[in-house]
Design a protein around this motif. Structure first.
Motif, PDB file in Angstrom:
ATOM      1  N   ALA A   1       0.825  -1.209   0.000  1.00  0.00           N
ATOM      2  CA  ALA A   1       0.000   0.000   0.000  1.00  0.00           C
ATOM      3  C   ALA A   1       0.856   1.254   0.000  1.00  0.00           C
ATOM      4  O   ALA A   1       0.529   2.248  -0.656  1.00  0.00           O
ATOM      5  CB  ALA A   1      -0.929  -0.006   1.218  1.00  0.00           C
ATOM      6  N   ALA A   2       1.970   1.219   0.728  1.00  0.00           N
ATOM      7  CA  ALA A   2       2.830   2.403   0.814  1.00  0.00           C
ATOM      8  C   ALA A   2       3.583   2.642  -0.490  1.00  0.00           C
ATOM      9  O   ALA A   2       3.666   3.772  -0.982  1.00  0.00           O
ATOM     10  CB  ALA A   2       3.805   2.261   1.981  1.00  0.00           C
ATOM     11  N   VAL A   3       4.129   1.568  -1.073  1.00  0.00           N
ATOM     12  CA  VAL A   3       4.988   1.708  -2.252  1.00  0.00           C
ATOM     13  C   VAL A   3       4.172   1.820  -3.541  1.00  0.00           C
ATOM     14  O   VAL A   3       4.514   2.598  -4.440  1.00  0.00           O
ATOM     15  CB  VAL A   3       5.974   0.526  -2.331  1.00  0.00           C
ATOM     16  N   LEU A   4       3.084   1.061  -3.627  1.00  0.00           N
ATOM     17  CA  LEU A   4       2.323   1.000  -4.875  1.00  0.00           C
ATOM     18  C   LEU A   4       1.122   1.932  -4.924  1.00  0.00           C
ATOM     19  O   LEU A   4       0.554   2.140  -5.996  1.00  0.00           O
ATOM     20  CB  LEU A   4       1.849  -0.435  -5.122  1.00  0.00           C
ATOM     21  N   THR A   5       0.704   2.475  -3.769  1.00  0.00           N
ATOM     22  CA  THR A   5      -0.479   3.340  -3.758  1.00  0.00           C
ATOM     23  C   THR A   5      -0.175   4.716  -3.189  1.00  0.00           C
ATOM     24  O   THR A   5      -0.351   5.739  -3.871  1.00  0.00           O
ATOM     25  CB  THR A   5      -1.611   2.684  -2.951  1.00  0.00           C
ATOM     26  N   LEU A   6       0.256   4.771  -1.938  1.00  0.00           N
ATOM     27  CA  LEU A   6       0.438   6.072  -1.285  1.00  0.00           C
ATOM     28  C   LEU A   6       1.574   6.874  -1.917  1.00  0.00           C
ATOM     29  O   LEU A   6       1.422   8.075  -2.168  1.00  0.00           O
ATOM     30  CB  LEU A   6       0.704   5.852   0.206  1.00  0.00           C
ATOM     31  N   LEU A   7       2.699   6.251  -2.163  1.00  0.00           N
ATOM     32  CA  LEU A   7       3.831   6.972  -2.767  1.00  0.00           C
ATOM     33  C   LEU A   7       3.512   7.467  -4.176  1.00  0.00           C
ATOM     34  O   LEU A   7       3.762   8.642  -4.486  1.00  0.00           O
ATOM     35  CB  LEU A   7       5.072   6.083  -2.766  1.00  0.00           C
ATOM     36  N   PRO A   8       2.936   6.643  -5.076  1.00  0.00           N
ATOM     37  CA  PRO A   8       2.549   7.183  -6.389  1.00  0.00           C
ATOM     38  C   PRO A   8       1.522   8.306  -6.302  1.00  0.00           C
ATOM     39  O   PRO A   8       1.566   9.253  -7.103  1.00  0.00           O
ATOM     40  CB  PRO A   8       1.988   5.965  -7.124  1.00  0.00           C
ATOM     41  N   MET A   9       0.593   8.218  -5.356  1.00  0.00           N
ATOM     42  CA  MET A   9      -0.384   9.298  -5.200  1.00  0.00           C
ATOM     43  C   MET A   9       0.298  10.591  -4.782  1.00  0.00           C
ATOM     44  O   MET A   9      -0.044  11.672  -5.287  1.00  0.00           O
ATOM     45  CB  MET A   9      -1.441   8.902  -4.175  1.00  0.00           C
ATOM     46  N   ALA A  10       1.254  10.497  -3.867  1.00  0.00           N
ATOM     47  CA  ALA A  10       1.970  11.699  -3.441  1.00  0.00           C
ATOM     48  C   ALA A  10       2.777  12.301  -4.584  1.00  0.00           C
ATOM     49  O   ALA A  10       2.789  13.522  -4.783  1.00  0.00           O
ATOM     50  CB  ALA A  10       2.879  11.364  -2.256  1.00  0.00           C
ATOM     51  N   VAL A  11       3.428  11.445  -5.377  1.00  0.00           N
ATOM     52  CA  VAL A  11       4.197  11.938  -6.531  1.00  0.00           C
ATOM     53  C   VAL A  11       3.265  12.565  -7.561  1.00  0.00           C
ATOM     54  O   VAL A  11       3.566  13.618  -8.141  1.00  0.00           O
ATOM     55  CB  VAL A  11       5.020  10.790  -7.143  1.00  0.00           C
ATOM     56  N   SER A  12       2.114  11.925  -7.797  1.00  0.00           N
ATOM     57  CA  SER A  12       1.155  12.483  -8.750  1.00  0.00           C
ATOM     58  C   SER A  12       0.628  13.837  -8.290  1.00  0.00           C
ATOM     59  O   SER A  12       0.440  14.750  -9.113  1.00  0.00           O
ATOM     60  CB  SER A  12      -0.001  11.493  -8.941  1.00  0.00           C
ATOM     61  N   LEU A  13       0.377  13.967  -6.999  1.00  0.00           N
ATOM     62  CA  LEU A  13      -0.097  15.252  -6.487  1.00  0.00           C
ATOM     63  C   LEU A  13       0.953  16.341  -6.686  1.00  0.00           C
ATOM     64  O   LEU A  13       0.624  17.478  -7.058  1.00  0.00           O
ATOM     65  CB  LEU A  13      -0.447  15.119  -5.008  1.00  0.00           C
ATOM     66  N   TYR A  14       2.212  16.011  -6.473  1.00  0.00           N
ATOM     67  CA  TYR A  14       3.278  16.985  -6.700  1.00  0.00           C
ATOM     68  C   TYR A  14       3.384  17.357  -8.186  1.00  0.00           C
ATOM     69  O   TYR A  14       3.502  18.529  -8.550  1.00  0.00           O
ATOM     70  CB  TYR A  14       4.604  16.436  -6.194  1.00  0.00           C
ATOM     71  N   LEU A  15       3.304  16.332  -9.057  1.00  0.00           N
ATOM     72  CA  LEU A  15       3.441  16.600 -10.489  1.00  0.00           C
ATOM     73  C   LEU A  15       2.278  17.428 -11.028  1.00  0.00           C
ATOM     74  O   LEU A  15       2.429  18.103 -12.053  1.00  0.00           O
ATOM     75  CB  LEU A  15       3.521  15.277 -11.257  1.00  0.00           C
ATOM     76  N   SER A  16       1.127  17.376 -10.367  1.00  0.00           N
ATOM     77  CA  SER A  16      -0.018  18.158 -10.850  1.00  0.00           C
ATOM     78  C   SER A  16       0.221  19.660 -10.728  1.00  0.00           C
ATOM     79  O   SER A  16      -0.495  20.438 -11.362  1.00  0.00           O
ATOM     80  CB  SER A  16      -1.274  17.769 -10.076  1.00  0.00           C
ATOM     81  N   PHE A  17       1.193  20.062  -9.942  1.00  0.00           N
ATOM     82  CA  PHE A  17       1.541  21.487  -9.807  1.00  0.00           C
ATOM     83  C   PHE A  17       2.802  21.839 -10.579  1.00  0.00           C
ATOM     84  O   PHE A  17       3.406  22.874 -10.333  1.00  0.00           O
ATOM     85  CB  PHE A  17       1.730  21.846  -8.330  1.00  0.00           C
ATOM     86  N   THR A  18       3.195  20.961 -11.511  1.00  0.00           N
ATOM     87  CA  THR A  18       4.436  21.188 -12.250  1.00  0.00           C
ATOM     88  C   THR A  18       4.187  21.068 -13.747  1.00  0.00           C
ATOM     89  O   THR A  18       3.129  20.581 -14.189  1.00  0.00           O
ATOM     90  CB  THR A  18       5.512  20.160 -11.843  1.00  0.00           C
ATOM     91  N   ASP A  19       5.180  21.501 -14.519  1.00  0.00           N
ATOM     92  CA  ASP A  19       5.214  21.288 -15.963  1.00  0.00           C
ATOM     93  C   ASP A  19       6.232  20.178 -16.212  1.00  0.00           C
ATOM     94  O   ASP A  19       7.433  20.382 -16.088  1.00  0.00           O
ATOM     95  CB  ASP A  19       5.621  22.573 -16.682  1.00  0.00           C
TER      96      ASP A  19
END
Length: 339
Positions: free
Chosen positions: A63-81
């Protein structure tokens, strides 16, 4: 020497006898008056939690590696180009502003998705409920038909079935040739903007097996005495269905409605196969997830696609909350007061 006075059991138990108060106030060992805990009892033994965490560690790690970590990275990328090749650069809320002010295709994809949900989900649930009611009253061949109806739910999500579905509804396909025998020339449903979305919706409706099994399980829990009493009162089949089956089955109906709505918002494979990955013709099958895929992996705008993914998550959460809110007026549980 005078004899030592003795006390009989009856005198010892009688009120007012010497030592009676002490005997009455002193609980027997192991009796109901014994107090456990701090005042003298042994504290409860705490089981070691190490083995439990060892068995849970694969799930926690996944859950941490395959779900929570990708979600956190995706949230960060949503504010980037971010274009998948260069390092992401922070742009704040620009992706979200662009979604609603500068991207007409995104609004078209939202409209297509909402129309698809409003068409596919009710038709699928209605067909699943009708099949479940028919199977419940069937005496012979129930197991065969139940397996046959459930099979499309196992196969329908695959790309191969979606391609076969496209061939069936294409120009010169089986459906087109069948309708031509009655003088109806469609030219292929997948090639007409007004019919392409219906083709994808029918593929979803065809996969009614999973909600049908859940409906069938719910129907088997309804007491037969209710139908017998209604028949004695003169209620027909439709009256029994409206007054007994639907209210008693409303929790199961609500469960299927929530699950199928969430899945419908995430539809991708049928739209990709039917439209060839382009959302055509004329963007009639450009669903939200298909446009998200196009922005992220075709146009390499991964930051923008990440923002779209989070907006989809927010939209699904809002729709689910609305369903739960409105369920108070039409979902009835057997243990509720007044029902």
């Amino acid at each position: 020497m005078p004899p030592t006075p003795t006390t009989s059991p009856a005198a010892a138990a009688a009120p007012g006898a010497d030592g009676a108060g002490a005997a009455a106030g002193r609980p027997r060992a192991g009796g109901p008056g014994r107090r456990l805990g701090r005042s003298g009892g042994r504290p409860p033994r705490r089981e070691p939690q190490g083995p439990a965490w060892i068995f849970l560690s694969p799930w926690v790690l996944g859950a941490a590696v395959l779900t929570l970590l990708p979600m956190a990275v995706s949230l960060y990328l949503s504010f980037t180009d971010y274009n998948l090749f260069d390092p992401p650069s922070w742009i704040g809320l620009r992706n979200y502003v662009q979604m609603f002010t500068e991207d007409p295709r995104l609004l078209r994809s939202v409209g297509n998705t909402l129309l698809y949900v409003l068409v596919a989900v009710p038709l699928q649930l209605a067909l699943a409920l009708a099949a479940a009611v028919a199977l419940k009253s069937m005496r012979r061949g129930k197991d065969f038909y139940r397996s046959a109806f459930y099979a499309p739910s196992l196969l329908g999500a695959s790309m191969s079935i979606a391609l076969v579905w496209r061939a069936l509804f294409n120009d010169g396909g089986t459906v087109d040739n069948f309708l031509s025998t009655f003088g109806v020339h469609t030219g292929g449903w997948v090639n007409r903007p007004g019919w392409a979305l219906l083709t994808v919706a029918l593929l979803t409706v065809w996969q009614f097996g999973a909600p049908m099994v859940i409906f069938l399980a719910g129907l088997q829990q309804i007491p037969g005495e209710l139908y017998e009493a209604a028949a004695v009162d003169g209620a027909g089949r439709w009256r029994q269905f409206a007054s007994i089956t639907l209210p008693m089955l409303s929790p199961v109906l609500f469960f299927n409605l929530v699950l199928q709505t969430i899945q419908a918002f995430q539809v991708f494979t049928p739209a990709f196969a039917v439209s060839g990955g382009r959302g055509g013709p004329a963007d009639s099958t450009l669903f939200y997830t298909l446009y998200l895929y196009d922005r992220g992996f075709t146009a390499s705008h991964m930051g923008y696609a990440s923002a779209m993914a989070w907006m989809l998550l927010l939209a699904i959460g809002i729709v689910t909350a609305v369903l739960f809110r409105t369920s108070r007026s039409w979902v009835f549980y057997a243990n509720e007061e007044g029902h």
